[in-house]
Scaffold this motif. Structure first.
Motif, mmCIF file in Angstrom:
data_model
loop_
_atom_site.group_PDB
_atom_site.id
_atom_site.type_symbol
_atom_site.label_atom_id
_atom_site.label_comp_id
_atom_site.label_asym_id
_atom_site.label_seq_id
_atom_site.Cartn_x
_atom_site.Cartn_y
_atom_site.Cartn_z
ATOM 1 N N ALA A 90 0.791 -1.175 -0.091
ATOM 2 C CA ALA A 90 0.061 -0.018 -0.009
ATOM 3 C C ALA A 90 0.730 1.315 -0.047
ATOM 4 O O ALA A 90 2.052 1.275 0.691
ATOM 5 N N SER A 91 0.381 2.112 -0.618
ATOM 6 C CA SER A 91 1.089 3.553 -0.550
ATOM 7 C C SER A 91 0.804 4.555 0.465
ATOM 8 O O SER A 91 -0.474 4.570 0.721
ATOM 9 N N LEU A 92 1.928 4.814 1.134
ATOM 10 C CA LEU A 92 1.922 5.724 2.413
ATOM 11 C C LEU A 92 2.489 6.809 1.926
ATOM 12 O O LEU A 92 2.881 7.599 3.063
ATOM 13 N N ASP A 93 2.466 7.363 0.810
ATOM 14 C CA ASP A 93 3.201 8.464 0.293
ATOM 15 C C ASP A 93 2.877 9.855 1.155
ATOM 16 O O ASP A 93 3.689 10.618 1.179
ATOM 17 N N HIS A 94 1.543 9.913 1.542
ATOM 18 C CA HIS A 94 1.089 11.113 2.093
ATOM 19 C C HIS A 94 1.932 11.388 3.540
ATOM 20 O O HIS A 94 2.017 12.676 3.791
ATOM 21 N N ILE A 95 2.443 10.609 4.159
ATOM 22 C CA ILE A 95 2.925 10.856 5.340
ATOM 23 C C ILE A 95 4.503 11.210 5.340
ATOM 24 O O ILE A 95 4.917 11.525 6.286
ATOM 25 N N TYR A 96 5.031 10.972 4.214
ATOM 26 C CA TYR A 96 6.504 11.463 4.099
ATOM 27 C C TYR A 96 6.693 12.820 3.473
ATOM 28 O O TYR A 96 7.724 13.384 3.176
ATOM 29 N N THR A 97 5.477 13.663 3.133
ATOM 30 C CA THR A 97 5.375 14.687 2.539
ATOM 31 C C THR A 97 4.930 16.055 3.145
ATOM 32 O O THR A 97 4.726 17.334 2.998
ATOM 33 N N GLU A 98 4.522 15.564 4.720
ATOM 34 C CA GLU A 98 3.860 16.565 5.410
ATOM 35 C C GLU A 98 5.046 17.677 5.908
ATOM 36 O O GLU A 98 6.311 17.257 5.967
ATOM 37 N N PRO A 99 4.935 18.744 6.486
ATOM 38 C CA PRO A 99 5.856 19.799 7.037
ATOM 39 C C PRO A 99 6.584 19.289 8.244
ATOM 40 O O PRO A 99 7.586 19.881 8.608
ATOM 41 N N ASP A 100 6.080 18.451 9.075
ATOM 42 C CA ASP A 100 6.626 17.643 10.058
ATOM 43 C C ASP A 100 6.319 16.386 10.247
ATOM 44 O O ASP A 100 5.256 15.728 9.575
ATOM 45 N N PRO A 101 6.861 15.435 11.312
ATOM 46 C CA PRO A 101 6.762 14.291 11.089
ATOM 47 C C PRO A 101 5.435 13.492 12.100
ATOM 48 O O PRO A 101 5.478 12.398 12.319
ATOM 49 N N ALA B 159 2.204 12.933 11.574
ATOM 50 C CA ALA B 159 1.597 12.221 10.539
ATOM 51 C C ALA B 159 2.309 10.667 10.511
ATOM 52 O O ALA B 159 1.810 9.821 10.358
ATOM 53 N N TYR B 160 3.694 11.132 10.090
ATOM 54 C CA TYR B 160 4.639 9.879 9.996
ATOM 55 C C TYR B 160 4.432 8.931 11.212
ATOM 56 O O TYR B 160 4.046 7.788 11.042
ATOM 57 N N PHE B 161 4.615 9.484 12.291
ATOM 58 C CA PHE B 161 4.623 8.689 13.568
ATOM 59 C C PHE B 161 3.517 8.251 14.165
ATOM 60 O O PHE B 161 3.155 6.888 14.596
ATOM 61 N N THR B 162 2.333 8.953 13.802
ATOM 62 C CA THR B 162 0.959 8.482 14.248
ATOM 63 C C THR B 162 0.496 7.478 13.531
ATOM 64 O O THR B 162 -0.270 6.446 13.773
ATOM 65 N N THR B 163 0.934 7.521 12.013
ATOM 66 C CA THR B 163 0.284 6.456 11.147
ATOM 67 C C THR B 163 1.202 5.019 11.447
ATOM 68 O O THR B 163 0.528 4.216 11.470
ATOM 69 N N LEU B 164 2.575 5.273 11.466
ATOM 70 C CA LEU B 164 3.312 4.109 11.506
ATOM 71 C C LEU B 164 3.136 3.402 12.994
ATOM 72 O O LEU B 164 3.432 2.342 12.984
ATOM 73 N N ARG B 165 2.831 4.357 13.854
ATOM 74 C CA ARG B 165 2.675 3.539 15.521
ATOM 75 C C ARG B 165 1.559 2.427 15.496
ATOM 76 O O ARG B 165 1.873 1.476 15.739
ATOM 77 N N ASP B 166 0.492 2.834 14.587
ATOM 78 C CA ASP B 166 -0.675 1.899 14.492
ATOM 79 C C ASP B 166 -0.304 0.781 13.933
ATOM 80 O O ASP B 166 -0.937 -0.317 14.081
ATOM 81 N N LEU B 167 0.757 0.869 12.945
ATOM 82 C CA LEU B 167 1.050 -0.433 12.205
ATOM 83 C C LEU B 167 2.420 -1.112 12.900
ATOM 84 O O LEU B 167 2.949 -1.987 12.407
ATOM 85 N N GLU B 168 2.567 -0.574 13.841
ATOM 86 C CA GLU B 168 3.978 -1.042 14.809
ATOM 87 C C GLU B 168 5.259 -1.241 13.975
ATOM 88 O O GLU B 168 5.850 -2.150 13.821
ATOM 89 N N TYR B 169 5.463 -0.203 13.098
ATOM 90 C CA TYR B 169 6.528 -0.189 12.237
ATOM 91 C C TYR B 169 7.832 -0.038 13.366
ATOM 92 O O TYR B 169 8.218 0.682 14.038
ATOM 93 N N GLY B 170 8.732 -1.113 13.005
ATOM 94 C CA GLY B 170 9.951 -1.111 14.016
ATOM 95 C C GLY B 170 11.128 -1.440 13.370
ATOM 96 O O GLY B 170 12.164 -1.547 13.931
ATOM 97 N N ILE B 171 11.213 -1.417 12.149
ATOM 98 C CA ILE B 171 12.625 -1.759 11.317
ATOM 99 C C ILE B 171 13.645 -0.851 11.750
ATOM 100 O O ILE B 171 14.867 -1.146 11.801
ATOM 101 N N PRO B 172 13.558 0.209 11.936
ATOM 102 C CA PRO B 172 14.723 1.167 12.335
ATOM 103 C C PRO B 172 15.350 0.801 13.755
ATOM 104 O O PRO B 172 16.514 0.719 14.011
ATOM 105 N N GLN B 173 14.415 0.354 14.498
ATOM 106 C CA GLN B 173 15.137 -0.127 15.782
ATOM 107 C C GLN B 173 15.609 -1.357 15.929
ATOM 108 O O GLN B 173 16.779 -1.743 16.548
ATOM 109 N N LEU B 174 15.386 -2.373 14.859
ATOM 110 C CA LEU B 174 16.191 -3.595 14.711
ATOM 111 C C LEU B 174 17.345 -3.439 13.855
ATOM 112 O O LEU B 174 18.034 -4.235 13.967
#
Length: 289
Positions: free
Chosen positions: A9-20, A22-37
């Motif tokens: 799925a395209s999540l392009d919209h969260i990468y073009t906001e003026p601050d992060p 939307a990025y973190f609130t969206t990816l938190r719900d998806l348990e995005y964790g690869i940077p930590q690993l």
């Protein structure tokens, strides 16, 4: 929601906001964790480079850096949990961009002594924020799939020691990686790329081998994030099966999985063990990471 050729799925919209936010609130719900690993593996590669070039402040290029997340983890001792809590804070949600940036600049003020990190991304708003917050030392906004590096961009990438990425491979491919590898004449930076399993790495590997690299595919898999929907999962699972990759016990449980590819110039690879210290201690395994 649109999907790419791999079914993601395209999540392009969260990468073009003026601050992060939307990025973190969206990816938190998806348990995005690869940077930590990825953090201990990147730190291990930085440590190994210091052994080869002692006394040098490492110069890192974060490919697909977005808002400087890897820089926050590597240089700022942040964790993904901290960042998720930080940007989900109700008090933060009502801040202006300038207030948020000043808050972040204060949090990451002492980061510059550890490594010099340049970010490369196609999103100018994300780069502007990461620079303003003091996470990146410099930035390159470019699409290297279709465009050559400019002279000024080459100057910013000169002397890069390590190129890292945690999910942009697939959006960028062999053209981008080759242009980065050859940005500084005969100097070849080390690379460490976390790549989703349904994204073929072979074209990049072939290109890098022609440029004098040795490649190791670390025999361990890493959870990236949950699927957005059952439709996304079904499409990715179908894509994997079509490529002859078994999703059993992995993607069919509801998660994206990535593999780490380590790439080093042959002259270095022959004298330094490519295997990350984390995996030499724990043993290679097929699991969550």
């Amino acid at each position: 929601m649109p999907f790419d050729a791999t079914g993601k799925a395209s999540l392009d919209h969260i990468y073009t906001e003026p601050d992060p936010r939307a990025y973190f609130t969206t990816l938190r719900d998806l348990e995005y964790g690869i940077p930590q690993l990825a953090k201990p593996y990147f730190a291990d590669q930085i440590r190994r480079h210091r052994q080869v070039q002692p006394g040098r402040t490492p110069r890192i290029l974060d490919l697909g850096c977005s808002y400087g997340v890897n820089a926050a983890l590597l240089n700022g001792d942040a964790t993904m949990d901290e960042l998720y809590q930080r940007y989900a804070d109700p008090a933060v949600q009502v801040m202006s961009r300038d207030e948020l940036m000043a808050r972040d600049r204060k949090r990451f003020a002492d980061r510059r002594a550890r490594a010099r990190i340049v970010g490369l991304d196609s999103s100018q708003p994300a780069l502007d924020y990461a620079l303003g917050a003091g996470l990146l030392d410099d930035a390159v906004c470019a699409d290297l799939e279709t465009n050559e590096l400019t002279q000024s961009q080459r100057a910013l990438l000169a002397g890069t020691d390590l190129v890292i990425s945690t999910g942009c491979i697939g959006y960028v491919g062999a053209s981008t990686i080759a242009r980065i590898a050859t940005a500084d004449g005969d100097h070849r930076p080390w690379m460490a790329h976390f790549v989703l399993r349904m994204v073929p790495f072979d074209p990049i590997e072939d290109s890098l081998r022609e440029l004098g690299y040795d490649i190791e595919h670390v025999d361990r898999l890493f959870r990236q994030r949950r699927f957005v929907s059952s439709e996304e999962q079904d499409q990715v699972v179908d894509s994997l099966r079509s490529a002859g990759i078994d999703p059993g016990g992995l993607e069919d449980t509801g998660w994206f999985y990535a593999q780490l590819h380590l790439c080093r110039p042959r002259a270095v690879g022959s004298s330094v063990d490519l295997t990350p210290a984390t995996d030499r201690v724990a043993g290679h395994h097929r699991g969550q990471g």
